[in-house]
Every structure is written in structure tokens, then in C-alpha cells.
Design a protein around this motif. Sequence first.
Motif, PDB file in Angstrom:
ATOM      1  N   ALA A   1       0.829  -1.212   0.000  1.00 44.96           N
ATOM      2  CA  ALA A   1       0.000   0.000   0.000  1.00 44.96           C
ATOM      3  C   ALA A   1       0.858   1.254   0.000  1.00 44.96           C
ATOM      4  CB  ALA A   1      -0.931  -0.007   1.206  1.00 44.96           C
ATOM      5  N   SER A   2       1.961   1.223   0.757  1.00 42.46           N
ATOM      6  CA  SER A   2       2.800   2.410   0.890  1.00 42.46           C
ATOM      7  C   SER A   2       3.878   2.461  -0.184  1.00 42.46           C
ATOM      8  CB  SER A   2       3.467   2.435   2.263  1.00 42.46           C
ATOM      9  OG  SER A   2       4.340   1.331   2.399  1.00 42.46           O
ATOM     10  N   GLY A   3       4.166   1.322  -0.801  1.00 45.32           N
ATOM     11  CA  GLY A   3       5.320   1.252  -1.692  1.00 45.32           C
ATOM     12  C   GLY A   3       6.631   1.232  -0.927  1.00 45.32           C
ATOM     13  N   LEU A   4       6.530   1.270   0.411  1.00 45.30           N
ATOM     14  CA  LEU A   4       7.724   1.353   1.263  1.00 45.30           C
ATOM     15  C   LEU A   4       7.779   0.207   2.260  1.00 45.30           C
ATOM     16  CD1 LEU A   4       7.436   5.156   2.115  1.00 45.30           C
ATOM     17  CD2 LEU A   4       8.781   4.124   0.293  1.00 45.30           C
ATOM     18  N   ASP A   5       6.938  -0.822   2.069  1.00 53.01           N
ATOM     19  CA  ASP A   5       6.826  -1.899   3.053  1.00 53.01           C
ATOM     20  C   ASP A   5       8.209  -2.432   3.415  1.00 53.01           C
ATOM     21  OD1 ASP A   5       6.096  -4.065   4.612  1.00 53.01           O
ATOM     22  OD2 ASP A   5       4.433  -4.642   3.303  1.00 53.01           O
ATOM     23  N   PRO A   6       8.610  -2.323   4.677  1.00 53.50           N
ATOM     24  CA  PRO A   6       9.954  -2.768   5.057  1.00 53.50           C
ATOM     25  C   PRO A   6      10.043  -4.278   5.252  1.00 53.50           C
ATOM     26  CG  PRO A   6       8.828  -1.849   6.966  1.00 53.50           C
ATOM     27  CD  PRO A   6       7.891  -1.680   5.800  1.00 53.50           C
ATOM     28  N   ASP A   7       8.898  -4.963   5.254  1.00 55.81           N
ATOM     29  CA  ASP A   7       8.881  -6.376   5.631  1.00 55.81           C
ATOM     30  C   ASP A   7       8.511  -7.292   4.476  1.00 55.81           C
ATOM     31  OD1 ASP A   7       9.203  -5.651   8.418  1.00 55.81           O
ATOM     32  OD2 ASP A   7       7.081  -5.096   8.398  1.00 55.81           O
ATOM     33  N   ILE A   8       8.909  -8.561   4.633  1.00 54.36           N
ATOM     34  CA  ILE A   8       8.342  -9.640   3.828  1.00 54.36           C
ATOM     35  C   ILE A   8       7.918 -10.740   4.790  1.00 54.36           C
ATOM     36  CG2 ILE A   8       9.577  -9.212   1.668  1.00 54.36           C
ATOM     37  CD1 ILE A   8      11.692 -11.214   2.501  1.00 54.36           C
ATOM     38  N   THR A   9       7.062 -11.651   4.329  1.00 57.43           N
ATOM     39  CA  THR A   9       6.663 -12.750   5.204  1.00 57.43           C
ATOM     40  C   THR A   9       7.830 -13.707   5.386  1.00 57.43           C
ATOM     41  OG1 THR A   9       5.858 -14.005   3.315  1.00 57.43           O
ATOM     42  CG2 THR A   9       4.235 -12.673   4.488  1.00 57.43           C
ATOM     43  N   VAL A  10       7.740 -14.539   6.420  1.00 52.87           N
ATOM     44  CA  VAL A  10       8.793 -15.526   6.665  1.00 52.87           C
ATOM     45  C   VAL A  10       8.896 -16.488   5.475  1.00 52.87           C
ATOM     46  CG1 VAL A  10       9.543 -17.372   8.192  1.00 52.87           C
ATOM     47  CG2 VAL A  10       8.481 -15.323   9.142  1.00 52.87           C
ATOM     48  N   GLU A  11       7.735 -16.844   4.912  1.00 49.66           N
ATOM     49  CA  GLU A  11       7.749 -17.728   3.733  1.00 49.66           C
ATOM     50  C   GLU A  11       8.517 -17.080   2.579  1.00 49.66           C
ATOM     51  OE1 GLU A  11       5.231 -16.776   5.515  1.00 49.66           O
ATOM     52  OE2 GLU A  11       3.579 -18.201   5.573  1.00 49.66           O
ATOM     53  N   ALA A  12       8.337 -15.777   2.416  1.00 47.39           N
ATOM     54  CA  ALA A  12       9.011 -15.074   1.319  1.00 47.39           C
ATOM     55  C   ALA A  12      10.518 -15.050   1.531  1.00 47.39           C
ATOM     56  CB  ALA A  12       8.463 -13.655   1.191  1.00 47.39           C
ATOM     57  N   ALA A  13      10.950 -14.956   2.788  1.00 43.39           N
ATOM     58  CA  ALA A  13      12.386 -14.993   3.069  1.00 43.39           C
ATOM     59  C   ALA A  13      12.930 -16.395   2.810  1.00 43.39           C
ATOM     60  CB  ALA A  13      12.639 -14.569   4.514  1.00 43.39           C
ATOM     61  N   GLU A  14      12.176 -17.402   3.275  1.00 41.72           N
ATOM     62  CA  GLU A  14      12.664 -18.769   3.104  1.00 41.72           C
ATOM     63  C   GLU A  14      12.747 -19.161   1.633  1.00 41.72           C
ATOM     64  OE1 GLU A  14      10.185 -20.740   5.928  1.00 41.72           O
ATOM     65  OE2 GLU A  14      11.645 -20.387   7.542  1.00 41.72           O
TER      66      GLU A  14
END
Lengths: 192, 575
Positions: free
Chosen positions: A128-141
Amino acid sequence: MKLAEIKRAVVILVIFLVLLTGVYPAVVTLVGKIAFPGKAGGSLVERNGAVYGSSLIGQPFSDPKYFWPRPSATAPAGRMPYDPMASGGSNLGPTNPALLDETGAAARQLRDSGVSGPLPIDLVTSSASGLDPDITVEAAEAQAARVGQARHMSAAQVEQLINAHKQGRTFGFLGRERVNVLELNLALDAAG
Amino acid sequence: MQNFEIYDLIEIAVFFAVLLLLVKPLGAYMAAVFQGERNLLSPAVRPVERLVYRLAAIDEQKETGWKRYAFSLLLLNFILMIFIFLVLVFQGVLPLNPEGFPGFPLPLAFNTAVSFATNTNWQAYSGESTASYFTQTVALALSFFVTPAIGLTVIIPLIRGIVRRTATQIGNFWVDLTRGILYILLPVALLAALFLVSQGVIQNFGGYRQVDLAQPAAGAAGLLTTQTIPMGPVASFESIKLLGTNGGGFFGANSAHPYENPSPLTNFVEILLFLAIPFALTYTFGRMSGNTRQGWAILAAMMVILIGSLGAMYWAEEAGNPLVHQQGIAGPNMEGKEVRFGIGGSVLFAAGTTATSDGAVNSMHDSYMPLGGGVALLLILLSEVVPGGVGSGLYTMLGFVIIAVFVAGLMIGRTPEFLGKKIEVREMWMAVIIVLTSGISVLVFSGVALLLSAGTSAILNPGPHGLTEVLYAFASGSNNNGSAFAGLGANTPFYNFTLGVAMLLGRFVPALAALAMAGSLAAKKYVPPSVGTLPTNNPTFTGWLIVVVIIVGALTFLPALGLGPIVEQLQMIGR
């Protein structure tokens, strides 16, 4: 009578102006500065005296040796992804072909980088912000193998770093489990 | 992804439990404040209150009739609007402008001044690249306090009108305004702002920070090595933006921006902030009218519609986008949503912000599933009564209550009465004006926009979704919500002007009708309840009220919704 009422309106607005837009923000600023200087100042990440951004504002990592963040919609023509001067989402509707082009392109890039199985949705959709600092744990794995290969690190080492940067749900039920991409990547650099 | 659902449901359940626990204490406190009783904050606030009265030559004891009250309200609002307009236009030469932003162009300044003076906070601009610190913290933040207080100065005299018998006076506008700000809005906003700073919402007056990227990135204009991070006094802005159901973001991304809403906990608190006062006012109403069951009966109707809508929205978003799933991607609809909030924290915010007149967003409604975005639109189209904005929600709901009483009275052959006051032609006229003004405005303006190329050329998404974008814009403006299907490029002279007029109509016509109703109800005699009186504080009436709200909303808008979100949902499933 009407004139007196106009004067009353102006006077009361001036009083509120002083109180609500002068005193009130000044008090909050002062308390913030004294009690929470780092947070009030933007949660900036410093290392060796240099500022590497903010832990709350994502950055556009694209090198295979870094974990990639989510796509960012701050990047129309002439702009860059993760541009804090143009925060916002894509606003593409769910049936818009342009949305499916974007998710499809992001999915192909992930496939090319070696991710198999169902792709985590956050890695192909813009926030939404275009600035999301996070990803899900699944996305990291899903990215761990690529990062490990690019850095000649063992799978266990990468996994350990991901685990160390997992943020759980607040009080065990609020929000979502996630990983801060900038912090994880800076930790990767520090680990060599 | 199924395993996330349980936490989302716990989050939503805990949220409503906390909200319900706040209703009674906050509602009772507000009743005490407006009845001039000694309360918790009297020792600290009373001296300031008296000082305000002395400086502005206000006689605390002197009350007025509804016309005088309404005149003062309009006058204050008009001066506020002019003030905001001037600050926007002359921003370039005013202080606290480290980025050197120029003044707003006139159509945008008109739209923005109207928007903030009507508690709408529709934004056709993006804060970080357009508005100086002076504009945000002085002009806009002033409206953040004054406009919800003005909402209170309509509902409180309406309650007095219901309670008082053969009276000509409904209160003192200046006293109600001052008490609303000093005892309610300011103290809660201050506490909330300090909490938000402690959780990472920024609060400073520094210049924007340029930082080196950890990894230089390829952009459209070549290799980029730096990122410019905007700063500002956000926390003090954010807390009253939400508490006052204002909704105008400091940054373009509004409450989705990590500096406005950095964590799941701040998200929870921010939603609580904009729902607390509108719900608690039902208890204030019950307390002041000596019939707390009546307050709970209205609250129950609000809750049922809100939670039902939330459920539909959650289901649509959690199920995700089948067209995306066909690309080998798994998960709920995360386009335009932030990871830290997940689906639960996003839809709770979205349902709350469209059910109040808040209009802040923590996710992009334009990218919701057709059904999810359709529910957000429907909540606005129901005139924002579940629970609606500060003050405006309850006075609009009381319009529906009057209509429900009248229709039920006709059907079962009883005299329409509400809390001992006979409902007659004049009250019915006022109730109809309160309930239908925004609907007429939405349909007329949307129709005009769709006929003109000035209206349709601003649409981003093709097909039925484009119709929804236009409909949403005028629904949002006419009901003073302020959220958007933000794909619509609304910063054009056409939209700036038409939306400005829609906001003015949607705010002041119902407010004046509510004050007129307050005057006429106050003048009436009290009719003691008899066997012929329809009880209005039991579950039967709650159910009837829900039906009336939904029927009015559905009959007015079903054709438009059918051509927008409903047909899009069907197309999507069919593909």
C-alpha cells in the motif's frame, strides 16, 4: 450582534490555533525528543557512523546476494522503486490486465532465480505504501537458497539469520509474522 | 495460508471486546462534559476553559435557539475554510517550509480547504511532495480538532432537543465547541500521540534526510545510490487525524505509511481511535436522555451492520485473487496491503474507516477484490451510520431512527413517537433531508462525471472497476469520508470543483436539518408512553432499524453497485 459574533469566531480560532497547533505539537515533539529520540527521529539505522536508511522504510534490493523486498509501486516513469517522496500503492484493480502483467513478471523473475512451488503472494504484489519494510517468513525462506549460493554460505547459516530476524505477532495474535528486509540484509553483510 | 485465519479472528474479536469496554466510560464522560458537570479533568481543564470564555467574551450561562446556534456554527466554519484556503495558496511565502514547496493552485486549494473544513479530508495531493510543515501542522491540524468538535455541536443540541420539553433553547454553540475540544479531543489526542511516538511514529521538524542505499539500485533515470526520507511532526497529526474521524494523511500513503503506522499494535490503536467516540456517543445519548437502553439498542444496530460487512470483506480478501492464483501464486489478496498488518489488520481498518467518516486508509481500497471494495463503498453509501463520524454518525442515525419510527407507526397504526416526542411532518422532512442528501449528491454527480470526458478521462482501471472508482469518489465526498479508490486521477479542475460542492452539500445540509429538528423537538410537549406507544429500545426495534438502513441504502444504490463491483466480481469468477 453579528459583528460581535464574527469577532468571537476569530478570537476563538486564534486561541485554538495557539493551543492546538502550537502548544500541543510542541509538547509531543519535546517529549518525543527526550523520551524516544531514535523513534521520533525516524528509526534510522546507523553503522560505523554512516546512516543506511530507516528500519521502517524499505529499500530496493535487487542483487541476488540480498533478500529482495516486495515490488514497489512508487516507480512510475522516471521514478525509483521505494521512493519515500512518492509513497503509495499501484491502485490496480483485481481484474485489471496491468495487474496480472505485473504479478506475472514478478513471478517469472522469481522462477528464474530458482524458486519452486507456489510463490508467496507478498513477493509479487506491491504494498500500500510502496515502502513496506517487511516480507513474510515464507518469502524470506523462498529466497534463502539463492542468497546462500551467491554468498557461498551454507543453508543452515542463512536459515539461522532468518530465524534471528523473525518478528512474531505482537502479544502472539496481532498482525503477521515477518522479516525486516533491510535489517536482515545488513546482518548478511556483517556476516560476510 | 489458512493457518493465519485464526489469528486474524482473534485480533478482530479482541478489538471489538476492547471497543465495547470503552463505550460506557467514555460515553458517560462525554455526557458529563456537555452537561457541565464536574469530571475527571475539571481540575486541569476548567481554568483554561474559563480563560477561553473570558478572552472570547462568551457568556457560559447564556443559551440560544437553533437558528442562532446554526448561524454561529456556519460562521466559524466559513472563517476556518477561508483561513485554510489562504494558507494553502500562500504556502510558498509562509514559514516552516524547509523543502520550499510553492503555493497550491487555486482549484486544488479550493478542494482541499473545503475538504478539511468539512471533516472529509479528501486529498487530491500527496503530502510529502506538496504540503509544508506549516500547512500540515497549522492549517490542516486546526481543522482536525475544530471539525469533529463541530460534529459534536450538532449531535449534542439534537439530544437536548429530544430531552427538553417546551423549550426554545438548545445550547450555547461556543461552550459546546470549547468543551468538545478541551475536555475530549485534546486530552485523548495528546495521550495517543505520545503512545504513537513511543512505537515509532516520527515527530520532528527536521529537514528531509538523504541516506545512502545499502545497495545502489537501477531506476528509470540510471543507477540510484540515495534515498530521500521525508520527516515531520507526524505523531501529533496522526492521533487527532484518527480520533476526529478526519483521515487526511501526512503522507500520500496515509496510515499505510510506516512512519504513520509502523506496527500491528499502532494499527490496533489507530482503529480504536476512530471508532471510539462515534460508538461511545450512543451511550452519551442514552445517558443524557435518561434511557441508556435506547443508546444500546442503536449501538447494537450499528454493530450488526459493521460486523456483517467486515465479515464479507474479510472473506473476499482472505480468499485472494483467482486470476493471480492461476499464475502459480498462493495466498490472500496482498496487492495494496502491508505485510505487518496482514489481512485481518487491513480489513478491520478498511471497514472501520468507511463505516465512520474517517477515510484514513492502511491499505489501498482500489486494489481490493470487487466484493471487498464493494463492501467498503456500501458502508460509505449507507450514509456512514455504523457508527459514522464524530457527531455526524449519530445525528444521521437518529434521522434513520425517526424514519423507522414513522414507517413502523404507519404499518401498525400507532402514533409515531420517539422518547416521548411526537414525530410530525416537520421532523419527517428533516429526517428525510438528513438521510437522502448525500445519496442524491452521489448519484447526480457520478452521472454527470460519467457523461463528460472530463470525468471519465481520470479513470485508471478499465471496465466496471472504472465506474466504481467514480462512484466511490462522489460517495466519499458527499458523505465526508475522504478515502478513495485512489487510481482515479482526481486532481483536475473538474473533480476538484464537483467534489468540493459535493462535500459542502453532504456536510452542511444534513447538519442544518439536524439542528432544525433539534429546535422543533425541543419546542414539543412530552407525551408519556401509553399502550399505543411503539417501544424503541428493544431488540425488535434494533432489527427494524437495521432493515430500514439497509433498504434505504440498497434501494438508492443497487443499480449503480450492480454495474460496478457486482458485475466485476461475476466477470472475475467467470474468467
